[in-house]
Design a protein around this motif. Structure first.
Motif, PDB file in Angstrom:
ATOM      1  N   UNK A 153       0.826  -1.200   0.000  1.00 14.88           N
ATOM      2  CA  UNK A 153       0.000   0.000   0.000  1.00 14.88           C
ATOM      3  C   UNK A 153       0.865   1.256   0.000  1.00 14.88           C
ATOM      4  N   UNK A 154       1.988   1.214   0.747  1.00 17.97           N
ATOM      5  CA  UNK A 154       2.888   2.360   0.766  1.00 17.97           C
ATOM      6  C   UNK A 154       3.472   2.614  -0.614  1.00 17.97           C
ATOM      7  N   UNK A 155       3.909   1.541  -1.281  1.00 19.40           N
ATOM      8  CA  UNK A 155       4.434   1.673  -2.639  1.00 19.40           C
ATOM      9  C   UNK A 155       3.395   2.293  -3.551  1.00 19.40           C
ATOM     10  N   UNK A 156       2.171   1.811  -3.424  1.00 15.97           N
ATOM     11  CA  UNK A 156       1.067   2.340  -4.230  1.00 15.97           C
ATOM     12  C   UNK A 156       0.842   3.823  -3.938  1.00 15.97           C
ATOM     13  N   UNK A 157       0.789   4.187  -2.664  1.00 13.63           N
ATOM     14  CA  UNK A 157       0.483   5.560  -2.296  1.00 13.63           C
ATOM     15  C   UNK A 157       1.616   6.517  -2.644  1.00 13.63           C
ATOM     16  N   UNK A 158       2.869   6.070  -2.514  1.00 11.56           N
ATOM     17  CA  UNK A 158       3.982   6.934  -2.911  1.00 11.56           C
ATOM     18  C   UNK A 158       3.888   7.244  -4.404  1.00 11.56           C
ATOM     19  N   UNK A 159       3.508   6.230  -5.195  1.00  9.33           N
ATOM     20  CA  UNK A 159       3.327   6.463  -6.628  1.00  9.33           C
ATOM     21  C   UNK A 159       2.154   7.386  -6.899  1.00  9.33           C
ATOM     22  N   UNK A 160       1.100   7.252  -6.089  1.00 10.27           N
ATOM     23  CA  UNK A 160      -0.055   8.132  -6.255  1.00 10.27           C
ATOM     24  C   UNK A 160       0.311   9.568  -5.888  1.00 10.27           C
ATOM     25  N   UNK A 161       1.244   9.728  -4.954  1.00 12.21           N
ATOM     26  CA  UNK A 161       1.742  11.073  -4.621  1.00 12.21           C
ATOM     27  C   UNK A 161       2.578  11.628  -5.775  1.00 12.21           C
ATOM     28  N   UNK A 162       3.563  10.839  -6.188  1.00  8.75           N
ATOM     29  CA  UNK A 162       4.497  11.334  -7.190  1.00  8.75           C
ATOM     30  C   UNK A 162       3.908  11.435  -8.578  1.00  8.75           C
ATOM     31  N   UNK A 163       3.016  10.502  -8.931  1.00  8.87           N
ATOM     32  CA  UNK A 163       2.477  10.455 -10.284  1.00  8.87           C
ATOM     33  C   UNK A 163       1.769  11.722 -10.721  1.00  8.87           C
ATOM     34  N   UNK A 164       0.754  12.192  -9.974  1.00 11.20           N
ATOM     35  CA  UNK A 164       0.058  13.407 -10.410  1.00 11.20           C
ATOM     36  C   UNK A 164       0.957  14.642 -10.435  1.00 11.20           C
ATOM     37  N   UNK A 165       1.802  14.798  -9.409  1.00 11.85           N
ATOM     38  CA  UNK A 165       2.697  15.951  -9.398  1.00 11.85           C
ATOM     39  C   UNK A 165       3.662  15.891 -10.573  1.00 11.85           C
ATOM     40  N   UNK A 166       4.227  14.705 -10.812  1.00 11.43           N
ATOM     41  CA  UNK A 166       5.130  14.538 -11.939  1.00 11.43           C
ATOM     42  C   UNK A 166       4.388  14.743 -13.258  1.00 11.43           C
ATOM     43  N   UNK A 167       3.155  14.208 -13.325  1.00 13.35           N
ATOM     44  CA  UNK A 167       2.359  14.378 -14.531  1.00 13.35           C
ATOM     45  C   UNK A 167       2.055  15.842 -14.812  1.00 13.35           C
ATOM     46  N   UNK A 168       1.724  16.608 -13.766  1.00 17.83           N
ATOM     47  CA  UNK A 168       1.451  18.026 -13.946  1.00 17.83           C
ATOM     48  C   UNK A 168       2.664  18.792 -14.442  1.00 17.83           C
ATOM     49  N   UNK A 169       3.855  18.408 -13.927  1.00 14.00           N
ATOM     50  CA  UNK A 169       5.078  19.085 -14.358  1.00 14.00           C
ATOM     51  C   UNK A 169       5.400  18.721 -15.808  1.00 14.00           C
ATOM     52  N   UNK A 170       5.330  17.406 -16.117  1.00  6.83           N
ATOM     53  CA  UNK A 170       5.659  16.974 -17.477  1.00  6.83           C
ATOM     54  C   UNK A 170       4.680  17.555 -18.488  1.00  6.83           C
ATOM     55  N   UNK A 171       3.429  17.748 -18.059  1.00  7.55           N
ATOM     56  CA  UNK A 171       2.419  18.251 -18.989  1.00  7.55           C
ATOM     57  C   UNK A 171       2.726  19.673 -19.456  1.00  7.55           C
TER      58      UNK A 171
END
Length: 416
Positions: A153-171
């Motif tokens: 669950x921690x692995x999942x949630x860390x990705x959920x934290x990083x994914x949107x922020x990273x996605x917003x930056x890359x976008x």
């Protein structure tokens, strides 16, 4: 919450399992890619249409194939090597991403081709979901399972934290850049699961049962287990009513005026709250009064949803989303631990499939529901009414499922 760690089980012993580490890495990268995709698709569709209902159809396009295919997918997960299922599923997701890149380069202003590609994403996730959720018991012992699930669950949630922020930056560099990152991650997931050494445990198949009966066995089992039924249905209705994820592009663009970078931060805020709570659950696991703690946290999720809906300040909105994620994590942890402990191994894939129907209904169909309601009455009233509905569901479920409310120690739960 007991301050005593789970007896005789250390984090080092769980992380010492080679295939569990590969599983964690694969789940992390897959979730990271899915979150980046979600941000990119949501912003791109809303930028093309400026329509809340169009965002709702993003969720519906992924939900329909999930709900239609996930029960057969659960049967497949109990009978076929789960490594191959996950690898092939992420190969399909990589294909879907390649099609999104092609549509972007074509500069299409018609959103329906995007929805068709999202249907392919829903199909791939339908088959990956039950296999992924029934993987951990194959990799670790029963004693290691609560900690392994918390780490997963921690692995999942860390990705959920990083994914949107990273996605917003890359976008910032456009949707093609975001989709390109997703493509790399999905290919890496397929490779990670092919590299697993854990052998599939072939489960005996009753020759008198047809494919339909096997697929429905998960539903039949859950109907006899009120604790499991109560836990997964509580999450379904609470998040279905209280989910505001689909409306975040509206809040970012029209209410809070924070752009795609702000959207990425808002998508990350619930996961930041969730991962902090999850780390607390790893070090100081829930040991007593588990059922009551879960109900209290789902009610807190509803209150935080109302605060978010009414907020016109970016920092207060982030704080409310943070609390929503932390509160929801307790429910996720209890349900994710309870289901493997309460389910016989030969039925775990099919029971996990039913659980995923409920999760998908609360997430993807919840996005559709939120988009439709927001289109009718406005985004702010839709979120506030949803939060009030979540609190009402908690009160009703405490009355309907007293055995779930009375759960004390998760380790006492056994298959029915």
């Amino acid at each position: 919450m007991d301050t005593t760690s789970t007896p005789h089980v250390s984090l080092k012993s769980v992380l010492g399992v080679r295939d569990f580490r590969f599983f964690l890495a694969g789940r992390f990268l897959g979730t990271l890619g899915s979150q980046i995709q979600s941000v990119a698709v949501g912003w791109q569709i809303y930028d093309l249409t400026h329509s809340a209902m169009a965002l709702g159809f993003v969720g519906l396009a992924q939900f329909l194939p999930m709900v239609l295919l996930i029960l057969p997918a659960g049967d497949v997960a109990d009978r076929i090597d789960r490594r191959i299922i996950v690898a092939v599923s992420y190969g399909l997701q990589a294909l879907a991403i390649a099609l999104l890149i092609a549509l972007t380069h074509m500069e299409s202003t018609n959103v329906w081709p995007f929805y068709l590609v999202l249907v392919l994403t829903g199909i791939s996730r339908a088959f990956a979901g039950p296999a992924l959720r029934s993987f951990v018991p194959l990799l670790v012992s029963k004693e290691q399972m609560p900690r392994a699930i918390a780490l997963s669950s921690s692995s999942f949630q860390v990705a959920v934290i990083g994914g949107p922020a990273l996605g917003g930056i890359i976008y910032i560099w456009g949707p093609t850049a975001a989709y390109g990152a997703c493509l790399l991650f999905f290919v890496a997931v397929a490779v990670a699961f092919v590299a697993l050494r854990t052998q599939h445990q072939q489960q005996p198949v009753d020759p008198t049962m047809g494919a339909f009966a096997r697929a429905m066995a998960g539903i039949a089992y859950i109907r006899t287990q009120p604790i499991v039924l109560g836990a997964i249905s509580l999450d379904l209705f609470a998040v279905l009513l209280g989910g505001a994820t689909a409306l975040l592009p509206i809040y970012a663009k029209d209410i809070l005026h924070v752009g795609p970078e702000g959207l990425g931060l808002m998508r990350s805020a619930p996961a930041i709250g969730a991962v902090i709570v999850n780390f607390l659950l790893i070090w100081r696991p829930l040991h007593r009064h588990t059922g009551l703690a879960m109900f209290a946290c789902v009610a807190l999720f509803g209150v935080a949803t109302i605060v978010f809906g009414l907020s016109e300040t970016f920092m207060l909105s982030l704080a409310a989303l943070f609390v929503m994620g932390g509160a929801d994590m307790v429910s996720v942890f209890v349900r994710s631990t309870l289901i493997p402990l309460a389910t016989p191994p030969e039925k775990l894939g099919r029971v996990s499939a039913v659980d995923l129907i409920f999760i998908s209904a609360s997430n993807e169909f919840g996005e559709f529901e939120s988009g439709m309601v927001a289109g009718w009455i406005g985004a702010v009233p839709a979120v506030v009414v949803g939060g009030l509905g979540t609190i009402g569901v908690v009160a009703l479920w405490m009355w309907l499922f007293p055995d779930l409310r009375k759960i004390d120690r998760l380790t006492d739960v056994k298959p029915g």
